[in-house]
Design a protein around this motif. Structure first.
Motif: not given
Lengths: 166, 166
Positions: A14, A78-81, A90, A92, A94, A100-102, A104, A106, A124, A126
């Motif tokens: 995936p 999304g969010a900047f991790h 990095l 997220t 969507e 809710d299909v999120v 990641l 890089y 990456l 889900p």
């Protein structure tokens, strides 16, 4: 002339990997990914316009943007991790139409000789199914078209011309 | 008596699924996951104490907490990609000792008859290897121990006793 987008989606895993070179320095390519005004000018397919709702380009920040074609709207958030200047993002990701299909995402920015840049991406998903659904819905073409627009944008930026670049 | 943690890590897939029932209502279980003072009292193995650095339990918020045993410190951080009250949390998760190896963590809170709760979790890792490394380093025992502490904490909360609960 544009550099190609190299994208691979391994069967049964995936994930998706891609790379793209730019004939512009890392600082410019990174800035175009993290400055909301610049980002809105190149992201996505050419026939969509992008409106930025939220854009906090820092570790722990959030973002949301909406792409429009006529009355159709496609929102992404999304969010900047993690975000490290001129180096690494990095986040997220969507598509709100596929809740809710999120993913990641890089992104690594590497300096190449001659003031050029290599962007390396790894996404990456889900599931293999969700990845294939994104790919089947024109994601590669949209990315490729966006990066060609990014080339045009970078060429128009007022920046010092590095060695080896016209 | 505690409910068991059911955890499965499918061979060859970079994911982990788990479930855990609680003899307490969804609102309490959710609150213990999203109120920093409560969260610090149960998360992780019993011999560690937890200090919260950042905790913004909302869509787009960030968090960071540090677990201590004597002079040893283990820091964890991430972003809340999505948070829906009494229902759903999707967050990124990184152990700072294993940098840029980031997990996506889905948590779903489901109401069961008798004022009980089912917590369902799904963690997506960047690789099978990284998942197996976390599992090999006592993650399951740490989770199990943490949830047993959460039971004790929930039993001590001043809340209305729902039907079917002592």
């Amino acid at each position: 002339m544009s550099n190609p987008l190299n994208l691979s989606a391994p069967a049964g895993e995936p994930s998706m990997d891609y790379s793209r070179e730019f004939d512009f320095p890392v600082s410019d390519v990174f800035r175009a990914h993290t400055d909301p005004e610049l980002f809105a000018r190149w992201i996505g397919p050419q026939d969509l316009t992008t409106r930025i709702d939220v854009f906090e380009p820092r570790t722990g920040g959030a973002y949301r943007f909406v792409q429009c074609r006529g009355e159709d709207e496609y929102a992404f958030r999304g969010a900047f991790h993690a975000l490290r200047q001129d180096d690494f993002v990095l986040q997220t990701f969507e598509f709100e139409g596929y809740p809710d299909v999120v993913t990641l995402e890089y992104s690594t920015f590497t300096e190449l000789p001659g003031g050029r840049t290599l962007l390396t991406g790894r996404s990456l998903y889900p599931s293999v199914e969700s990845r294939d659904e994104f790919l089947g819905n024109g994601m590669e073409e949209g990315m490729s078209s966006g990066y060609n627009q990014l080339d045009d944008l970078l060429a128009s930026l007022p920046t010092e011309a590095p060695e080896g670049r016209e």
